[in-house]
Design a protein around this motif. Structure first.
Motif, mmCIF file in Angstrom:
data_model
loop_
_atom_site.group_PDB
_atom_site.id
_atom_site.type_symbol
_atom_site.label_atom_id
_atom_site.label_comp_id
_atom_site.label_asym_id
_atom_site.label_seq_id
_atom_site.Cartn_x
_atom_site.Cartn_y
_atom_site.Cartn_z
ATOM 1 N N ASN A 4 11.941 58.687 -3.307
ATOM 2 C CA ASN A 4 12.179 57.535 -2.480
ATOM 3 C C ASN A 4 11.158 56.236 -3.026
ATOM 4 O O ASN A 4 11.401 55.187 -3.214
ATOM 5 N N PHE A 5 9.931 56.625 -3.325
ATOM 6 C CA PHE A 5 8.818 55.932 -3.734
ATOM 7 C C PHE A 5 9.251 55.505 -5.408
ATOM 8 O O PHE A 5 9.213 54.428 -5.480
ATOM 9 N N PHE A 6 9.557 56.234 -6.168
ATOM 10 C CA PHE A 6 10.053 56.131 -7.386
ATOM 11 C C PHE A 6 11.285 55.163 -7.427
ATOM 12 O O PHE A 6 11.158 54.065 -8.097
ATOM 13 N N ASP A 7 12.301 55.249 -6.368
ATOM 14 C CA ASP A 7 13.437 54.339 -6.382
ATOM 15 C C ASP A 7 12.948 53.095 -6.021
ATOM 16 O O ASP A 7 13.545 51.994 -6.473
ATOM 17 N N HIS A 8 11.701 52.838 -5.191
ATOM 18 C CA HIS A 8 11.105 51.429 -4.860
ATOM 19 C C HIS A 8 10.353 50.786 -6.190
ATOM 20 O O HIS A 8 10.228 49.642 -6.092
ATOM 21 N N THR A 9 10.407 51.608 -7.239
ATOM 22 C CA THR A 9 9.599 51.047 -8.231
ATOM 23 C C THR A 9 10.420 50.835 -9.698
ATOM 24 O O THR A 9 10.024 50.836 -10.580
ATOM 25 N N ALA A 10 11.603 50.876 -9.207
ATOM 26 C CA ALA A 10 12.651 50.704 -10.570
ATOM 27 C C ALA A 10 12.515 49.519 -11.445
ATOM 28 O O ALA A 10 12.674 49.586 -12.649
ATOM 29 N N TYR A 11 11.956 48.540 -10.602
ATOM 30 C CA TYR A 11 11.552 47.120 -11.414
ATOM 31 C C TYR A 11 10.422 47.469 -12.697
ATOM 32 O O TYR A 11 10.652 46.584 -13.630
ATOM 33 N N LEU A 12 9.827 48.543 -12.377
ATOM 34 C CA LEU A 12 8.726 48.752 -13.563
ATOM 35 C C LEU A 12 9.352 49.246 -14.750
ATOM 36 O O LEU A 12 8.770 49.312 -15.800
ATOM 37 N N TYR A 13 10.438 49.648 -14.633
ATOM 38 C CA TYR A 13 11.209 50.156 -15.936
ATOM 39 C C TYR A 13 11.695 48.814 -16.630
ATOM 40 O O TYR A 13 11.305 49.119 -17.966
ATOM 41 N N HIS A 14 11.697 47.941 -15.951
ATOM 42 C CA HIS A 14 12.223 46.483 -16.700
ATOM 43 C C HIS A 14 10.954 45.768 -17.050
ATOM 44 O O HIS A 14 10.675 45.034 -18.109
ATOM 45 N N ARG A 15 9.952 45.954 -16.201
ATOM 46 C CA ARG A 15 8.599 45.273 -16.349
ATOM 47 C C ARG A 15 7.408 46.130 -16.456
ATOM 48 O O ARG A 15 6.856 46.094 -15.401
ATOM 49 N N PRO A 16 7.547 47.038 -17.368
ATOM 50 C CA PRO A 16 6.220 47.966 -17.488
ATOM 51 C C PRO A 16 4.874 47.002 -17.432
ATOM 52 O O PRO A 16 4.608 45.984 -18.266
ATOM 53 N N GLU A 17 3.911 47.624 -16.880
ATOM 54 C CA GLU A 17 2.630 47.001 -16.904
ATOM 55 C C GLU A 17 1.328 47.899 -16.755
ATOM 56 O O GLU A 17 0.116 47.274 -17.285
ATOM 57 N N PHE A 18 1.423 49.086 -16.826
ATOM 58 C CA PHE A 18 0.275 49.951 -16.463
ATOM 59 C C PHE A 18 -0.234 50.827 -17.939
ATOM 60 O O PHE A 18 -0.355 51.839 -18.152
ATOM 61 N N PHE A 19 -0.290 49.621 -19.135
ATOM 62 C CA PHE A 19 -0.328 50.213 -20.346
ATOM 63 C C PHE A 19 -1.820 50.903 -20.654
ATOM 64 O O PHE A 19 -2.095 51.548 -21.579
ATOM 65 N N THR A 20 -2.719 50.703 -19.683
ATOM 66 C CA THR A 20 -4.356 50.964 -19.785
ATOM 67 C C THR A 20 -4.465 52.141 -18.935
ATOM 68 O O THR A 20 -5.400 52.526 -19.235
ATOM 69 N N LYS A 21 -3.457 52.643 -17.981
ATOM 70 C CA LYS A 21 -3.723 53.514 -17.144
ATOM 71 C C LYS A 21 -3.285 55.014 -17.729
ATOM 72 O O LYS A 21 -2.450 55.022 -18.762
ATOM 73 N N LYS A 22 -3.993 56.026 -17.360
ATOM 74 C CA LYS A 22 -3.676 57.333 -17.521
ATOM 75 C C LYS A 22 -3.476 58.273 -16.185
ATOM 76 O O LYS A 22 -3.946 57.988 -15.192
ATOM 77 N N ALA A 23 -2.773 59.225 -16.442
ATOM 78 C CA ALA A 23 -2.073 60.013 -15.067
ATOM 79 C C ALA A 23 -2.353 61.480 -15.185
ATOM 80 O O ALA A 23 -1.935 61.974 -16.623
ATOM 81 N N LEU A 24 -2.344 62.059 -14.006
ATOM 82 C CA LEU A 24 -2.323 63.574 -14.017
ATOM 83 C C LEU A 24 -1.145 63.785 -13.064
ATOM 84 O O LEU A 24 -1.267 63.477 -11.735
ATOM 85 N N VAL A 25 -0.243 64.744 -13.406
ATOM 86 C CA VAL A 25 0.922 65.130 -12.607
ATOM 87 C C VAL A 25 0.567 66.334 -12.277
ATOM 88 O O VAL A 25 0.340 67.449 -12.977
#
Length: 243
Positions: free
Chosen positions: A93-114
């Motif tokens: 549900n959270f990812f669904d709310h961030t669908a716009y980030l597919y069109h408008r990516p912005e976290f190019f300097t971030k790193k993540a741990l899954v």
């Protein structure tokens, strides 16, 4: 370092235990968001975030503070148990709310741990799905801990330590990794669409305002000559294909 933890487990079981062990290897400040407590309404699929801008999402007041914490962080940690061979419902549900980030990516300097845990199977598939989502957000590098815990009382601590320490050291290095070819392709898909005859207004505004419309990739992320040429070629082809 500042970390934001987005915990998609409704229970404090294995996913939380893995995150806790990973945290023991990290230095810095932590902001932990338990999505189960946020009570985010279901995404309605209204497309307002994509077509008009994320501030037009009917649940903007719930989603925006989380996105702001991601913007303010150095590292992102996202955890989910496996539910029916996929992420938990609250993460989806959270990812669904961030669908716009597919069109408008912005976290190019971030790193993540899954972090993904399961009592049975599907953990690698789910970790890869979260990885894919984050890369569409623009995230530079994703590390993955995925474990089939079953009925075991003990976790594979050595593996957790190994991956989380790599994540920590990479963050401290300040190095940004060159994008994968697939990342470059999708970057140029949305870049080209912003220049189409009938672009999505919010997309066009984003790509022009950030000047990414004129960049082969985010300027903070260095690419070798081959990848630069590949990006230019993709943009040339896609501009003509997407009219």
């Amino acid at each position: 370092m500042k970390y934001v933890i987005i915990n998609g487990s409704p229970r404090k079981k294995n996913t939380c235990k893995i995150i806790k062990q990973a945290k023991s290897n990290l230095d810095g400040e932590f902001e932990e968001i338990h999505l189960a407590k946020e009570k985010i309404p279901f995404c309605t699929g209204c497309l307002n975030c994509i077509m008009n801008g994320e501030k037009y999402c009917p649940h903007f007041d719930k989603i925006h503070p989380i996105i702001e914490k991601i913007r303010d962080s150095d590292g992102i940690i996202i955890g989910s148990p496996v539910y029916a061979m996929n992420v938990s419902g609250i993460i989806k549900n959270f990812f669904d709310h961030t669908a716009y980030l597919y069109h408008r990516p912005e976290f190019f300097t971030k790193k993540a741990l899954v972090v993904v845990s399961t009592a049975g199977a599907g953990h690698k598939k789910v970790a890869n799905y979260i990885d894919e989502t984050l890369r569409h957000w623009g995230v530079n590098k994703v590390y993955k801990i995925s474990m089939a815990c079953g009925g075991k009382e003990t976790l594979e601590v050595n593996e957790i330590n190994k991956v989380s320490q790599k994540f920590r050291d990479d963050l401290k290095s300040g190095k940004l990794h060159s994008p994968k070819l697939n990342d470059i392709v999708f970057y140029n898909v949305w870049r080209s669409m912003a220049l189409s005859k009938n672009p999505i207004k919010a997309d066009r505004e984003f790509w022009i305002k950030t000047d990414l419309i004129n960049q082969d990739f985010s300027p903070e992320v260095k690419m070798n000559l081959f990848k630069k040429a590949f990006s230019k070629a993709m943009f040339f082809i896609l501009k003509r294909a997407i009219k």
